[in-house]
Design a protein around this motif. Structure first.
Motif, PDB file in Angstrom:
ATOM      1  N   ASN A   1     -24.588  16.647 -11.068  1.00 23.04           N
ATOM      2  CA  ASN A   1     -23.573  17.697 -11.186  1.00 23.04           C
ATOM      3  C   ASN A   1     -24.172  19.069 -10.903  1.00 23.04           C
ATOM      4  O   ASN A   1     -23.592  19.871 -10.168  1.00 23.04           O
ATOM      5  N   TYR A   2     -25.345  19.339 -11.483  1.00 22.28           N
ATOM      6  CA  TYR A   2     -26.020  20.630 -11.277  1.00 22.28           C
ATOM      7  C   TYR A   2     -26.262  20.878  -9.786  1.00 22.28           C
ATOM      8  O   TYR A   2     -26.086  22.000  -9.306  1.00 22.28           O
ATOM      9  N   ALA A   3     -26.628  19.839  -9.062  1.00 24.08           N
ATOM     10  CA  ALA A   3     -26.906  19.972  -7.629  1.00 24.08           C
ATOM     11  C   ALA A   3     -25.687  20.482  -6.856  1.00 24.08           C
ATOM     12  O   ALA A   3     -25.837  21.174  -5.854  1.00 24.08           O
ATOM     13  N   GLY A   4     -24.492  20.173  -7.332  1.00 26.51           N
ATOM     14  CA  GLY A   4     -23.281  20.582  -6.634  1.00 26.51           C
ATOM     15  C   GLY A   4     -22.737  21.942  -7.047  1.00 26.51           C
ATOM     16  O   GLY A   4     -21.737  22.398  -6.480  1.00 26.51           O
ATOM     17  N   TYR A   5     -23.365  22.586  -8.005  1.00 28.04           N
ATOM     18  CA  TYR A   5     -22.859  23.876  -8.498  1.00 28.04           C
ATOM     19  C   TYR A   5     -23.129  25.012  -7.519  1.00 28.04           C
ATOM     20  O   TYR A   5     -24.139  25.012  -6.813  1.00 28.04           O
ATOM     21  N   ASP A   6     -22.251  26.018  -7.555  1.00 27.94           N
ATOM     22  CA  ASP A   6     -22.550  27.261  -6.850  1.00 27.94           C
ATOM     23  C   ASP A   6     -23.540  28.054  -7.707  1.00 27.94           C
ATOM     24  O   ASP A   6     -23.854  27.667  -8.842  1.00 27.94           O
TER      25      ASP A   6
ATOM     26  N   THR B   1     -20.427  19.180 -15.830  1.00 25.55           N
ATOM     27  CA  THR B   1     -19.280  18.509 -15.200  1.00 25.55           C
ATOM     28  C   THR B   1     -19.138  19.033 -13.788  1.00 25.55           C
ATOM     29  O   THR B   1     -19.605  20.125 -13.453  1.00 25.55           O
ATOM     30  N   GLU B   2     -18.483  18.260 -12.981  1.00 31.40           N
ATOM     31  CA  GLU B   2     -18.291  18.682 -11.588  1.00 31.40           C
ATOM     32  C   GLU B   2     -17.324  19.816 -11.491  1.00 31.40           C
ATOM     33  O   GLU B   2     -16.492  20.058 -12.285  1.00 31.40           O
TER      34      GLU B   2
END
Length: 125
Positions: free
Chosen positions: A71-76, A124-125
């Motif tokens: 999830n962290y990888a997909g954060y802005d 969370t996503e």
């Protein structure tokens, strides 16, 4: 961890590793667990110890969780910073209960101090 997971998550693992390592003494020995890439380990020299006492701190093991990493990888960048601030708060609170092991005899086994944040730091996503 598969090769594709390594390649995909390595930049984020390095971000988290650098961020978490900065919370420990400057001479920390900091690494990721060899089998579970979402687990970080830290220990450091205990300076000025008597000859009969431990010279290495009790290990700190931080478990962030595989899903949290994904999830962290997909954060802005804004959401990443908020997640890091939250992680800091959790680790700081847990470390209030940490005993560095400086009173242990030299070569005495010390159980690692586990900071398992994967549920509380439920990204969370």
């Amino acid at each position: 961890m598969t090769i594709s997971e390594t390649a995909m998550y390595l930049p984020y693992l390095n971000q988290l590793a650098t961020h978490l390592a900065d919370r420990f003494p400057a001479d920390v020995d900091y690494s990721r667990h060899e089998d579970c890439y979402w687990i970080f380990r830290a220990s450091w020299p205990l300076h000025g110890q008597p000859e009969d006492r431990s010279t290495i701190s009790r290990e700190v093991t931080i478990r962030i969780g595989k899903a949290n990493l994904a999830n962290y990888a997909g954060y802005d960048s804004e959401k990443k910073q908020a997640a890091l601030d939250h992680l800091d708060a959790i680790v700081k609170e847990r470390m209030t209960k940490y005993d560095d092991g400086s009173s242990c005899k030299r070569h005495e086994d010390k159980d690692p101090f586990i900071v398992d944040v994967h549920e509380e730091w439920a990204t969370t996503e």
